[in-house]
Design an enzyme around this catalytic site. Structure first.
Site, PDB file in Angstrom:
ATOM      1  N   THR A 723       0.742  -1.139   0.040  1.00 12.94           N
ATOM      2  CA  THR A 723      -0.110   0.149  -0.190  1.00 12.94           C
ATOM      3  C   THR A 723       0.766   1.321   0.098  1.00 12.94           C
ATOM      4  O   THR A 723       2.125   1.210   0.458  1.00 12.94           O
ATOM      5  CB  THR A 723      -1.152   0.166   1.387  1.00 12.94           C
ATOM      6  N   ASP A 724       0.181   2.328  -0.489  1.00  9.27           N
ATOM      7  CA  ASP A 724       0.781   3.706   0.049  1.00  9.27           C
ATOM      8  C   ASP A 724       0.671   3.785   1.369  1.00  9.27           C
ATOM      9  O   ASP A 724       0.212   2.913   2.053  1.00  9.27           O
ATOM     10  CB  ASP A 724       0.184   4.760  -0.676  1.00  9.27           C
ATOM     11  N   TRP A 725       1.456   4.711   2.044  1.00  7.67           N
ATOM     12  CA  TRP A 725       1.607   4.839   3.649  1.00  7.67           C
ATOM     13  C   TRP A 725       0.204   4.983   4.219  1.00  7.67           C
ATOM     14  O   TRP A 725      -0.303   6.112   3.892  1.00  7.67           O
ATOM     15  CB  TRP A 725       2.501   5.612   3.821  1.00  7.67           C
TER      16      TRP A 725
END
Length: 802
Positions: A723-725
């Site tokens: 995932t992105d953060w």
């Protein structure tokens, strides 16, 4: 008071992001220096990527007799990079324009220089805080008397206009962002009224309004963009002629913002309909609105001229080899950019006038020197996607008719060099429908050279049945037999056997990161870690795989190279140079003890206002994919890896955690996924990062169509998806017992990064994975094991077990 507030808020954000820094300083890195080789490559990249838009009367390069009067505070307060995760690193040094002028012995008006430096000293810049970065710096007031005084000794004038760009906010349709401020326009008006020879330097991260070029007498325009730590030196090299600018536009520059095809469907808070469909950037302008263009896609001048020829074309079925040449017919050494475009038949399918299908950047050519090379094209890569059953539903098609190729130095001026007629329709690839639009909207089509619209097709897909029919087999869990991950690498046991010895809780821990950024056992200010994030996993020989931002360089607490911004790197159109540059970033990645670079950012420039365009590459998917592959190839070796992002349609920062990008399947496959496809065909990244946004009402990290069907099955990607953060916690609409991380894992997004539930709540691990385990149609052991193995494979390929 506002500046004090900014400083305090920045400290708070840093505290939330990086924690208490209990891991301490690394004595090996405190005084680390930047290597000379990467300094040279940064200078070369920034200088060669600068785009010369105008150069009337050849007023550039400067002569030894010239003294320049430099106007604009950004000559001193230079924007060297954008802001955010793709923004500046901890840098050893930066250079502004005056540094560059000194380096290349360019004589400047010292009184004017002192005026601007004094103004900047007395009115210090404020870099703001996260998501509230400055759009510009307030300009120094200018009087006619000051300009006239400078004219007494200076032969030419240089005007510098600066604009910032940044994550988590857009550029704006206001003065001081997309448009000039009143003070800037006054500066241009006064300077052009007194000086005959005026040079404009654009220190910008995003395309801005340039319509004023038709109003004022500005003879030379250098789109320098933002060159990182060597940016000032690069501009000095350009103006002196030490390095000729040879960059070419990666975006179309329109006369007005309203002329861009996405202008009416951008900045929606809940959703954006991608109504322009495949007609993004030059695909729209060259088909429907040539007269709305100020500078066409691919455009760029240099200090010489080239004779560009296609000398021979070899054809085998759908594969083409164009033997091309470029000859310097001027007097100054420079590089040529040869661009190859294709016009498809466009009878049964709505098509743009031209699309980029290949390019080549020459070496530096001296007077009368010639370069010969080849541009290869696999025509099937540019087949049209049939999303409404015109010829064969859910298929890539090369329709019958004439395919014409054009060669030149930009899309507008390229000339016809070859054509071929196919007398039959060819289905080059049969796939299945993915990411269906939930609610139809009007999409743009080409109706005999005029804009028209049709409804986007809607497809009903039984995703639940697809998922249940393809659940992975479980590996039965056994007792722990004392093996470590190194035993898999040594061939003592298989990966499946090792995984069978892990507990359910350990397998679950492999599906999320450590918890927050700045992993305690890693280098200070790392972006987070995955893999050995618990003591029990480390006891089994699974090391932590440490990540770092990103697009601007290795972003940790210690000195690292601040690279030119992404759009400038792409403007070189030089795959070899980009790979060479990132080979040196790999050196820094090793020295700073990180395994994974969270770059490149490679989303399409759908609209010129997008806040992160500076770190992305282009409006064109082929160029974006090839430059991204060059980055990946530079970093991904010796057990280290780049991480292309954001997969996909991260084309807006406004409300990015909740916004829905609504896109037809054809536009997805030909534009917004095509760049990732091109990248994967030409490189082998071990990780890919999803985007924050939804695509057709499904978050990217929960999108089985995206990360399983398209990425794993169609493109045969065998790496790890993260995932992105942080992520959005949602319930699966297909399975009532699948929620949050279970929804993500079922969709084959392997790892939640950095692992905690949110930016604020750093202590809780965002692990809802096992909530529905063992329940009807809940997450299965096999799915968890599969994601865990995706991560373990990249750790096995790393150097962490050596």
């Amino acid at each position: 008071m506002p500046k004090l507030f900014s400083k305090l808020l920045n400290k708070l954000i840093n505290r939330v992001t990086n924690g208490d820094e209990s891991n301490g300083n690394d004595p090996d890195l405190i005084n680390i220096k930047i290597h000379d080789k990467i300094k040279e490559l940064c200078l070369k990249t920034a200088a060669e990527g600068a785009v010369l838009l105008k150069n009337e009367d050849d007023i550039l390069p400067l002569t030894k007799k010239d003294e320049i009067a430099v106007f604009g505070r950004c000559a001193y307060d230079y924007f060297f990079c954008g802001y955010g995760s793709g923004g500046g690193v901890v840098k050893e040094y930066t250079t502004n324009l005056y540094d560059g002028f000194d380096k290349y012995d360019i004589k400047v008006n010292e009184n004017l220089k002192k005026y601007y430096i004094d103004f900047s000293t007395n009115n210090p810049k404020d870099d703001g805080f996260w998501g509230a970065w400055p759009l510009h710096y307030d300009e120094a007031p200018l009087t006619l008397e000051l300009v006239q005084e400078a004219k007494k000794t200076s032969t030419k004038a240089v005007i510098v206009i600066g604009r910032s760009a940044g994550e988590d906010r857009e550029c704006k349709l206001i003065k001081g962002s997309y448009y000039l401020t009143d003070e800037e326009e006054n500066m241009i008006k006064l300077v052009t009224s007194e000086f005959e020879n005026v040079i404009l330097i654009l220190d910008i991260g995003n395309i801005m309004d340039l319509s004023y070029l038709e109003k004022y007498n500005i003879k030379s325009v250098l789109l320098s963009l933002q060159g990182g730590q060597e940016g000032g030196n690069a501009i000095g090299a350009n103006l002196s002629g030490a390095i000729a600018p040879s960059g070419h536009l990666t975006d179309t520059i329109a006369k007005n913002y309203e002329d861009y095809p996405s202008a009416k469907d951008f900045l929606g808070r809940k959703f954006n309909n991608y109504s322009e469909d495949i007609f993004v950037g030059y695909r729209y302008f060259e088909t429907f609105a040539k007269d709305k263009v100020l500078f066409p896609f691919g455009y760029g001048l240099t200090y010489t001229k080239f004779e560009i020829l296609c000398e021979e074309t070899e054809v085998t079925n759908f594969n083409f080899k164009f033997k091309v040449s470029a000859k310097n017919i001027g007097n100054i050494a420079s590089k040529a950019s040869l661009q190859l475009y294709l016009k498809k038949p466009g009878v049964k399918f709505s098509e743009p006038e031209r699309i980029l299908v290949g390019y080549l950047k020459t070496k530096e050519l001296g007077r009368n020197e010639e370069y010969k090379g080849e541009i290869t094209v696999d025509l099937t890569m540019f087949a049209s996607y049939d999303d409404k059953g015109v010829i064969s539903d859910a298929s890539y098609i090369l329709e019958e008719g004439t395919y014409e190729f054009f060669l030149g130095e930009n899309v507008r001026d390229a000339v016809s060099v070859y054509s071929i007629k196919y007398n039959f329709d060819s289905v080059v690839k049969k796939v299945s429908h993915i990411m269906p639009v939930e609610k139809a909207f009007e999409r743009m089509i080409n109706d005999n050279g005029k804009v028209s619209y049709e409804e986007t097709p809607i497809h009903k897909i039984d995703l639940k049945n697809i998922i249940l029919s393809n659940l992975p087999k479980e590996i039965p869990l056994t007792e722990y037999k004392g093996h470590k991950l190194i035993d898999v690498k040594n061939g003592t046991i298989t990966l499946e056997e090792f995984v069978s010895e892990l507990s359910l809780e350990e397998l679950s821990a492999l599906c999320h990161g450590w918890g927050r950024m700045n992993y305690d056992l890693g280098v200070l200010h790392n972006a987070g870690a995955m893999g050995g994030v618990t003591e029990s996993l480390r006891e089994k020989g699974i090391p932590a795989y440490v990540t770092t931002d990103g697009p601007s360089g290795v972003k940790v607490k210690y000195n690292s190279t601040n690279l030119p911004i992404g759009i400038l790197i792409a403007s070189t159109w030089d795959d070899k140079l980009v790979t060479e540059l990132y080979n040196e970033i790999l050196v820094e990645l090793k020295e700073r003890k990180c395994s994974c670079l969270l770059a490149p950012g490679m989303n399409i420039h759908r609209n010129p206002l997008c806040g992160r365009n500076f770190e992305y590459f282009s409006e064109d998917p082929f160029l974006s994919g090839m430059i991204a592959a060059s980055v990946v190839n530079g970093v991904t070796k010796d057990g280290y890896s780049a991480t292309p992002k954001h997969f996909c349609c991260n084309n807006q920062e406004t409300n990015r955690f909740f916004n829905d990008s609504r896109v037809s399947e054809r536009a997805l496959r030909e534009i917004y996924l095509k760049n990732f496809e091109i990248m994967l065909l030409n490189s082998h990244p071990r990780q890919i990062m999803t985007s924050y946004n939804m695509v057709n009402s499904i978050y990217s990290h929960n999108n089985y169509y995206l990360t399983q069907i398209y990425l794993r099955e169609e493109l045969a990607y065998d790496g790890c998806v993260m995932t992105d953060w942080y992520m959005r916690y949602r319930k699966s609409p297909e399975f009532k017992n699948v929620f949050g991380n279970a929804y993500r894992v079922r969709s084959r997004c392997d790892v939640l990064m950095p692992g905690s539930r949110s930016r604020v709540d750093r202590t809780k691990i965002g692990n809802t994975l096992l909530r529905g385990y063992g329940k009807k149609e809940g997450i299965t052991l096999g799915e968890i094991e599969l994601c865990a193995m995706d991560l373990l494979k990249i750790i096995l390929e790393s150097n962490l077990l050596d």
